[in-house]
Design a protein around this motif. Structure first.
Motif, PDB file in Angstrom:
ATOM      1  N   MET A 177      36.124  38.135  24.226  1.00 16.58           N
ATOM      2  CA  MET A 177      37.064  38.977  24.465  1.00 16.58           C
ATOM      3  C   MET A 177      37.978  38.171  25.733  1.00 16.58           C
ATOM      4  SD  MET A 177      36.404  41.910  23.005  1.00 16.58           S
ATOM      5  CE  MET A 177      37.995  42.668  23.687  1.00 16.58           C
ATOM      6  N   VAL A 178      39.133  38.639  25.835  1.00 16.51           N
ATOM      7  CA  VAL A 178      39.889  37.819  26.919  1.00 16.51           C
ATOM      8  C   VAL A 178      40.258  38.876  28.025  1.00 16.51           C
ATOM      9  CG1 VAL A 178      42.120  36.858  27.574  1.00 16.51           C
ATOM     10  CG2 VAL A 178      40.796  36.514  25.123  1.00 16.51           C
ATOM     11  N   VAL A 179      39.860  38.839  29.426  1.00 18.11           N
ATOM     12  CA  VAL A 179      40.158  39.704  30.121  1.00 18.11           C
ATOM     13  C   VAL A 179      41.259  39.191  30.829  1.00 18.11           C
ATOM     14  CG1 VAL A 179      39.315  40.477  32.718  1.00 18.11           C
ATOM     15  CG2 VAL A 179      37.474  40.039  30.652  1.00 18.11           C
ATOM     16  N   ASP A 180      42.435  40.181  31.357  1.00 20.48           N
ATOM     17  CA  ASP A 180      43.467  39.932  31.726  1.00 20.48           C
ATOM     18  C   ASP A 180      43.569  38.951  32.991  1.00 20.48           C
ATOM     19  OD1 ASP A 180      45.749  40.842  33.914  1.00 20.48           O
ATOM     20  OD2 ASP A 180      46.529  41.714  31.965  1.00 20.48           O
ATOM     21  N   ARG A 181      44.178  38.154  33.053  1.00 20.74           N
ATOM     22  CA  ARG A 181      44.377  37.102  34.408  1.00 20.74           C
ATOM     23  C   ARG A 181      44.567  37.613  35.543  1.00 20.74           C
ATOM     24  NH1 ARG A 181      49.338  33.159  34.086  1.00 20.74           N
ATOM     25  NH2 ARG A 181      49.477  33.433  36.101  1.00 20.74           N
ATOM     26  N   PHE A 182      45.055  38.825  35.786  1.00 21.58           N
ATOM     27  CA  PHE A 182      45.317  39.682  36.753  1.00 21.58           C
ATOM     28  C   PHE A 182      44.254  40.637  37.347  1.00 21.58           C
ATOM     29  CE2 PHE A 182      49.605  38.500  35.420  1.00 21.58           C
ATOM     30  CZ  PHE A 182      50.019  37.434  36.615  1.00 21.58           C
ATOM     31  N   PHE A 183      43.143  40.646  36.368  1.00 20.89           N
ATOM     32  CA  PHE A 183      42.156  41.430  36.913  1.00 20.89           C
ATOM     33  C   PHE A 183      41.415  40.988  37.988  1.00 20.89           C
ATOM     34  CE2 PHE A 183      37.440  42.276  36.561  1.00 20.89           C
ATOM     35  CZ  PHE A 183      37.613  43.732  36.354  1.00 20.89           C
ATOM     36  N   PRO A 184      41.090  41.730  38.944  1.00 22.86           N
ATOM     37  CA  PRO A 184      40.867  41.423  40.491  1.00 22.86           C
ATOM     38  C   PRO A 184      39.396  40.930  40.568  1.00 22.86           C
ATOM     39  CG  PRO A 184      40.840  43.857  40.255  1.00 22.86           C
ATOM     40  CD  PRO A 184      41.555  43.417  38.914  1.00 22.86           C
ATOM     41  N   SER A 185      39.176  40.182  39.756  1.00 20.92           N
ATOM     42  CA  SER A 185      37.520  40.034  39.667  1.00 20.92           C
ATOM     43  C   SER A 185      36.958  39.370  40.735  1.00 20.92           C
ATOM     44  CB  SER A 185      37.135  38.835  38.646  1.00 20.92           C
ATOM     45  OG  SER A 185      37.825  37.699  39.045  1.00 20.92           O
ATOM     46  N   THR A 186      37.626  38.594  41.906  1.00 18.07           N
ATOM     47  CA  THR A 186      36.936  38.197  43.152  1.00 18.07           C
ATOM     48  C   THR A 186      37.142  39.289  44.334  1.00 18.07           C
ATOM     49  OG1 THR A 186      39.039  37.273  43.710  1.00 18.07           O
ATOM     50  CG2 THR A 186      37.493  35.976  42.671  1.00 18.07           C
ATOM     51  N   ARG A 187      37.891  40.047  44.107  1.00 12.78           N
ATOM     52  CA  ARG A 187      38.228  41.330  45.043  1.00 12.78           C
ATOM     53  C   ARG A 187      37.336  42.318  44.963  1.00 12.78           C
ATOM     54  NH1 ARG A 187      44.327  42.885  45.558  1.00 12.78           N
ATOM     55  NH2 ARG A 187      43.165  43.885  47.409  1.00 12.78           N
ATOM     56  N   ARG A 188      37.031  42.626  43.687  1.00 15.72           N
ATOM     57  CA  ARG A 188      36.220  44.169  43.513  1.00 15.72           C
ATOM     58  C   ARG A 188      34.941  43.847  43.598  1.00 15.72           C
ATOM     59  NH1 ARG A 188      36.429  47.146  37.489  1.00 15.72           N
ATOM     60  NH2 ARG A 188      34.266  46.492  37.520  1.00 15.72           N
ATOM     61  N   CYS A 189      34.328  44.794  44.541  1.00 12.72           N
ATOM     62  CA  CYS A 189      32.623  44.798  44.732  1.00 12.72           C
ATOM     63  C   CYS A 189      32.068  45.140  43.299  1.00 12.72           C
ATOM     64  CB  CYS A 189      32.410  45.820  45.708  1.00 12.72           C
ATOM     65  SG  CYS A 189      30.602  46.008  45.961  1.00 12.72           S
ATOM     66  N   SER A 190      31.164  44.134  42.788  1.00 16.10           N
ATOM     67  CA  SER A 190      30.561  44.391  41.622  1.00 16.10           C
ATOM     68  C   SER A 190      29.288  45.342  41.697  1.00 16.10           C
ATOM     69  CB  SER A 190      30.107  42.878  41.010  1.00 16.10           C
ATOM     70  OG  SER A 190      28.847  42.575  42.025  1.00 16.10           O
ATOM     71  N   ALA A 191      29.218  45.712  43.024  1.00 18.86           N
ATOM     72  CA  ALA A 191      27.836  46.946  43.171  1.00 18.86           C
ATOM     73  C   ALA A 191      28.442  48.271  43.157  1.00 18.86           C
ATOM     74  CB  ALA A 191      27.362  46.534  44.187  1.00 18.86           C
TER      75      ALA A 191
ATOM     76  N   ARG B 176      42.626  40.698  50.041  1.00 18.61           N
ATOM     77  CA  ARG B 176      42.859  39.577  49.641  1.00 18.61           C
ATOM     78  C   ARG B 176      42.377  38.653  50.613  1.00 18.61           C
ATOM     79  NH1 ARG B 176      46.730  39.596  45.636  1.00 18.61           N
ATOM     80  NH2 ARG B 176      47.856  41.713  45.382  1.00 18.61           N
ATOM     81  N   LEU B 177      41.667  37.851  49.737  1.00 18.54           N
ATOM     82  CA  LEU B 177      41.131  36.434  50.716  1.00 18.54           C
ATOM     83  C   LEU B 177      41.619  35.291  50.402  1.00 18.54           C
ATOM     84  CD1 LEU B 177      37.482  37.801  50.394  1.00 18.54           C
ATOM     85  CD2 LEU B 177      39.012  38.070  52.382  1.00 18.54           C
ATOM     86  N   ASP B 178      41.741  34.266  51.310  1.00 20.13           N
ATOM     87  CA  ASP B 178      42.102  32.827  51.007  1.00 20.13           C
ATOM     88  C   ASP B 178      41.086  32.419  50.189  1.00 20.13           C
ATOM     89  OD1 ASP B 178      41.992  29.738  52.014  1.00 20.13           O
ATOM     90  OD2 ASP B 178      44.105  30.510  52.110  1.00 20.13           O
ATOM     91  N   VAL B 179      41.360  31.391  49.321  1.00 25.22           N
ATOM     92  CA  VAL B 179      40.333  30.656  48.335  1.00 25.22           C
ATOM     93  C   VAL B 179      39.311  29.923  49.100  1.00 25.22           C
ATOM     94  CG1 VAL B 179      41.947  30.588  46.283  1.00 25.22           C
ATOM     95  CG2 VAL B 179      41.925  28.733  47.927  1.00 25.22           C
ATOM     96  N   SER B 180      39.498  29.704  50.331  1.00 19.26           N
ATOM     97  CA  SER B 180      38.483  28.885  50.994  1.00 19.26           C
ATOM     98  C   SER B 180      37.686  29.860  51.388  1.00 19.26           C
ATOM     99  CB  SER B 180      39.311  28.361  52.190  1.00 19.26           C
ATOM    100  OG  SER B 180      39.747  29.280  53.258  1.00 19.26           O
TER     101      SER B 180
END
Length: 60
Positions: A1-15, A22-26
């Motif tokens: 499966m391909v997940v949309d590249r704009f899916f907010p995977s780093t911003r959404r709480c997995s719990a 929005r956070l800086d990549v650092s």
């Protein structure tokens, strides 16, 4: 499966699925304002991408 590249995977709480800021990549860790879970950015993104891929697979 391909997940949309704009899916907010780093911003959404997995719990609890609350959208974080929005956070800086650092920034490597963040705490969810909704449930208080401390997330490692990469692990959280991996869990979210796995779950979204499985959701898309079930919908297909």
């Amino acid at each position: 499966m391909v997940v949309d590249r704009f899916f907010p995977s780093t911003r959404r709480c997995s719990a609890c699925h609350v959208m974080g800021p929005r956070l800086d990549v650092s920034v490597r860790q963040w705490t969810c304002a909704g449930c208080g879970v401390l997330h490692d950015r990469d692990v959280n993104a991996a869990v979210n991408l796995r779950d979204e891929g499985l959701r898309l697979l079930e919908a297909a």
